[in-house]
Design a protein around this motif. Structure first.
Motif, mmCIF file in Angstrom:
data_model
loop_
_atom_site.group_PDB
_atom_site.id
_atom_site.type_symbol
_atom_site.label_atom_id
_atom_site.label_comp_id
_atom_site.label_asym_id
_atom_site.label_seq_id
_atom_site.Cartn_x
_atom_site.Cartn_y
_atom_site.Cartn_z
ATOM 1 N N PHE A 133 0.855 -1.184 0.000
ATOM 2 C CA PHE A 133 0.000 0.000 0.000
ATOM 3 C C PHE A 133 0.886 1.226 0.000
ATOM 4 O O PHE A 133 1.604 1.484 0.960
ATOM 5 C CB PHE A 133 -0.930 0.017 1.211
ATOM 6 N N SER A 170 0.568 5.057 -0.194
ATOM 7 C CA SER A 170 -0.450 6.100 -0.108
ATOM 8 C C SER A 170 -0.255 7.178 -1.169
ATOM 9 O O SER A 170 -1.210 7.815 -1.603
ATOM 10 C CB SER A 170 -0.421 6.733 1.286
ATOM 11 N N VAL A 173 -4.184 -0.271 -3.424
ATOM 12 C CA VAL A 173 -3.388 -1.354 -2.866
ATOM 13 C C VAL A 173 -2.968 -2.291 -3.992
ATOM 14 O O VAL A 173 -3.764 -2.610 -4.877
ATOM 15 C CB VAL A 173 -4.209 -2.131 -1.811
ATOM 16 N N HIS A 207 3.809 -1.009 3.649
ATOM 17 C CA HIS A 207 3.000 0.204 3.702
ATOM 18 C C HIS A 207 3.935 1.401 3.632
ATOM 19 O O HIS A 207 4.848 1.543 4.454
ATOM 20 C CB HIS A 207 2.169 0.246 4.988
#
Length: 245
Positions: free
Chosen positions: A147, A149, A154, A233
């Protein structure tokens, strides 16, 4: 040295008076002796697999018909065999069934897990700099989830990661510099979590410079042969705030 403790139950024994296992697990865990372990389902739920002449032969049930069966396992870190045997003797199941203590197969030149993870991160840095998509993807598990941002959706699996990488590389020229400003790792027997502060620099195709600091949280999984990234992430952050923390 690591030892595998195979907890073998006896289906003819009366386990109603057996002491609970939780105190043994908690005590050895607090002492740093027990690294990992888990209870297994009953032998009736097992499936035995053989391959003969290229044909997969599947049989419901355990490998051998016996009153003793493997009910669970524990991985111990002990100074030697005697310490591992002592730990096994304190297991409640030892009074009813049996515990097999088996040392891990030694590996020459084996590095500790944290060294391997740092080497993996260094390989990722070099692969990104070389803009080598295939080399980058070798750092990830086939079912990895990422993921980012800054990029939006995703990405699940290597195909999605490949598409994201190719889009990123297509938007830049020359090497992509990935500088790890900080890297911390917490690990267990087969899983690990890393937290890093990464500076990413590159020249966009329109001639402008990309220079941003990213907060990267990574979940690693050990496949039995090596560590790979299973979850990632990435988010942008304020460099000055992070460096003060």
């Amino acid at each position: 040295m690591k030892y595998m403790l195979l907890v073998c139950g006896d289906d003819t024994a009366d386990a109603s008076g057996m002491a609970p296992v939780e105190p043994w697990v908690e005590t050895l865990g607090d002492q740093g002796v027990r690294l990992h372990g888990h209870r297994l389902a009953a032998p009736a739920d097992a499936v035995t697999v053989r391959v003969r002449g290229g044909e997969v032969l599947r049989t419901d049930g355990p490998f051998a018909e016996t009153k003793e069966y493997v009910a669970g396992f524990d991985i111990l870190e002990c100074a030697g065999l005697e310490e591992a045997v002592e730990a096994a003797a304190r297991h409640p199941v030892a009074a009813l069934g049996a515990l097999e203590v088996r040392p891990f197969w030694p590996t020459e030149g084996e590095d500790d897990a944290e060294t391997e993870l740092r080497r993996l991160d260094a390989e990722l840095t070099e692969a990104v700099r070389a803009r080598d998509t295939d080399r980058v993807l070798t750092c990830y598990a086939p079912d990895a989830t990422a993921f980012h941002s800054a990029d939006g959706p995703v990405q699940r699996g290597l195909d999605a990661l490949r598409a994201s990488l190719e889009e990123t590389f297509a938007g830049t020229t020359g090497p992509v510099h990935r500088e790890v400003l900080r890297f911390r790792v917490h690990l267990d027997e087969s899983i690990a979590f890393g937290h890093a502060l990464v500076r990413l620099r590159a020249t966009r195709t329109d001639g402008t410079e990309r220079d941003e600091t990213l907060r990267v949280s990574t979940g690693y999984s050990h496949t039995g042969l090596r560590w790979q990234i299973l979850h990632e992430h990435v988010s942008t952050t304020d460099t000055k705030t992070e460096e003060r923390s």
